[in-house]
Design an enzyme around this catalytic site. Structure first.
Site, PDB file in Angstrom:
ATOM      1  N   LYS A  98       0.035  -5.900  -4.880  1.00 31.50           N
ATOM      2  CA  LYS A  98      -0.685  -7.099  -5.329  1.00 31.50           C
ATOM      3  C   LYS A  98       0.101  -7.890  -6.382  1.00 31.50           C
ATOM      4  O   LYS A  98      -0.124  -9.082  -6.552  1.00 31.50           O
ATOM      5  CB  LYS A  98      -2.070  -6.715  -5.822  1.00 31.50           C
ATOM      6  CG  LYS A  98      -2.947  -6.237  -4.665  1.00 31.50           C
ATOM      7  CD  LYS A  98      -4.355  -5.920  -5.070  1.00 31.50           C
ATOM      8  CE  LYS A  98      -5.216  -5.567  -3.867  1.00 31.50           C
ATOM      9  NZ  LYS A  98      -4.928  -4.209  -3.336  1.00 31.50           N
TER      10      LYS A  98
HETATM   11  C1  LIG Z   1      -5.390  -3.709  -2.154  1.00 33.11           C
HETATM   12  C2  LIG Z   1      -4.654  -2.584  -1.592  1.00 33.11           C
HETATM   13  C3  LIG Z   1      -4.631  -2.352  -0.211  1.00 33.11           C
HETATM   14  C4  LIG Z   1      -5.426  -3.183   0.756  1.00 33.11           C
HETATM   15  O1  LIG Z   1      -5.013  -4.521   0.810  1.00 33.11           O
HETATM   16  P1  LIG Z   1      -5.942  -5.635   1.433  1.00 33.11           P
HETATM   17  O2  LIG Z   1      -5.211  -6.898   1.238  1.00 33.11           O
HETATM   18  O3  LIG Z   1      -7.222  -5.575   0.690  1.00 33.11           O
HETATM   19  O4  LIG Z   1      -6.122  -5.298   2.850  1.00 33.11           O
HETATM   20  C5  LIG Z   1      -3.856  -1.313   0.251  1.00 33.11           C
HETATM   21  N1  LIG Z   1      -3.164  -0.518  -0.583  1.00 33.11           N
HETATM   22  C6  LIG Z   1      -3.172  -0.704  -1.919  1.00 33.11           C
HETATM   23  C7  LIG Z   1      -2.391   0.207  -2.788  1.00 33.11           C
HETATM   24  C8  LIG Z   1      -3.910  -1.749  -2.464  1.00 33.11           C
HETATM   25  O5  LIG Z   1      -3.915  -1.944  -3.770  1.00 33.11           O
END
Ligand SMILES: *Cc1c(COP(=O)(O)O)cnc(C)c1O
Length: 443
Positions: A89
């Site tokens: 993210k």
């Molecule tokens: C947020 C997250 C996901 C999922 O991502 P999305 O965009 O919500 O599908 C997968 N793995 C980790 C480590 C995350 O932080």
């Protein structure tokens, strides 16, 4: 800077540009330069400013390639965890913090961000905007339901513009409170409320980039003309970016969608039925979600871009917790997608096997993606598995899988004794509203 549109729907681009004639050129560019090429198609900013924003945002990453792809066993692992909070993210949120501050300065405005997190979004959002003069951030997390280290990644940030709210409820409760407040238009306008949650369009946009950089790199390395991706998903944000990359002309032959036991999305791609289930806690907590906030964007394309049909389906889902799209005669929801569940046992076995066979540690989210994605690897259509977090963020799962406490990162070690700040708030819209009213930046 808006999360939801004024009518409660999601924003999408008017059209999707096709850049297939640029692929050879993009294959020669750095991560930052591909980011520039993708963003300028959608964002109306002077070139020099956009380049500066991009360079500043990725300067905080600890790997010079930003998102390197590594061959491990037969497949490639795309490491998206070299940002300041060690999860994918950061790729979007480091950019977003700078982009918002830039925009606010130009408009002489201030912004109060409200976010709901099950773990990583919160810390990545906080680290994206900490210390920014024109932004306050209020992050709700479900009290006691976030992995301790992830919680510390949020609550150890003591900047004046950062507020952590520990809500007495689930992540879905937090998300419901957020949606209610965003639909309260007078409140939203009065306090200049904005979002950085995964529904934010700019986040999806910046995530399109690594599908291109990794896809083009691996296709060149392996001299193939198609590529596949395995994507562990909860909110359908990351994989939606892959869908846009495919629509823009990257030759993706399969997007393998992987969920944990919270399987609403994998059920949809196998049956065309999207129906609520109970949220069960798993060892991949950032995917413990049963309402995927970005899914509506994809559904729009599935119903031939009809806002009326989409609105009916979403209303139906709101009332009954279920919607069903009509299936073509072959019963396949979308040939671009394959979908499956990586359960806890398979996830642990995958972590163990990758450590034993290749000496490579997978975080549990990444392992869900690989458990589901591996069978889809082909020699002439290689699989790139998205590694969404550093294993040290989920060291208990590594211990459970391998019997050894192997996952370590100095940044996380340093948080163990750091001071924290957060406030407990009741699981009620009015309690959160009152908290914000008491702490906002004047807009
Ligand atoms: C947020 C997250 C996901 C999922 O991502 P999305 O965009 O919500 O599908 C997968 N793995 C980790 C480590 C995350 O932080």
């Amino acid at each position: 800077m808006t999360g939801l549109a004024p009518d409660g729907g999601l924003l999408i681009p008017e059209s999707i540009p096709n850049i297939s004639d640029q692929l050879d050129y993009w294959a020669t560019l750095s991560y930052q330069d591909v980011t520039f090429e993708v963003l300028r198609l959608y964002v109306d900013l002077p070139d020099d400013d956009l380049r500066t924003l991009i360079n500043d945002s990725y300067a905080a990453f600890s790997h010079e390639e930003i998102a390197p792809a590594m061959p491990v066993g037969d497949i490639e692992i795309l490491e998206l965890f070299h940002g300041p909070t060690l999860a994918f993210k950061d790729i979007a949120l480091q950019f977003l913090g700078n982009f918002f501050e830039y925009t606010l300065e130009h408009r002489d405005q201030y912004l109060n961000i409200l976010a709901a997190t099950s773990g990583d979004t919160g810390s990545a959002a906080i680290h994206g905007v900490r210390g920014k003069d024109r932004i306050n951030i209020f992050v709700m997390h479900p009290k006691g339901r976030v992995a301790p280290l992830q919680e510390r990644q949020m609550t150890t940030v003591l900047d004046d513009n950062v507020f952590n709210l520990a809500v007495d409820g689930t992540f879905d409760d937090c998300q419901r409170i957020m949606k209610t407040l965003f639909c309260d238009l007078p409140f939203k306008a009065q306090y200049g409320l904005g979002a950085v949650n995964s529904v934010n369009w700019a986040r999806v946009l910046t995530q399109i980039v690594y599908y291109f950089t990794a896809g083009l790199y691996v296709m060149k390395q392996r001299q193939v003309s198609n590529i596949r991706f395995a994507v562990p998903t909860g909110n359908f944000g990351d994989i939606l970016a892959g869908y846009y990359a495919a629509r823009m002309g990257l030759p993706i032959s399969k997007l393998v969608l992987a969920t944990n036991e919270n399987d609403i999305l994998s059920r949809f791609f196998r049956t065309g039925e999207y129906s609520l289930g109970e949220v069960v806690p798993t060892i991949s907590p950032s995917m413990d979600i049963q309402v995927a906030s970005n899914f509506e964007r994809y559904l729009y394309y599935q119903v031939d871009e009809s806002p009326e049909v989409l609105r009916d389906l979403i209303e139906q889902f709101g009332e009954t917790g279920r919607l069903q799209i009509p299936l073509p005669s072959d019963g396949v929801v979308d040939p671009l997608f394959a979908a499956g569940v990586g359960n806890t046992e398979q996830t642990l076995a995958t972590i163990r096997r990758y450590y034993q066979d290749y000496g490579y540690l997978l975080d549990p989210h990444t392992a869900v993606g690989i458990a589901v994605g591996e069978p889809f690897h082909k020699k002439d259509e290689p699989l790139v598995a998205l590694a969404t977090a550093h294993p040290a963020k989920f060291s208990q799962a590594i211990l459970d899988a391998t019997g050894e406490d192997l996952a370590y990162h100095e940044y996380l070690e340093a948080l163990r004794d750091a001071p924290t700040r957060s406030d407990e708030v009741a699981n009620e819209v009015d309690a959160v509203r009152a908290y914000i009213e008491n702490h906002v930046k004047p807009v």
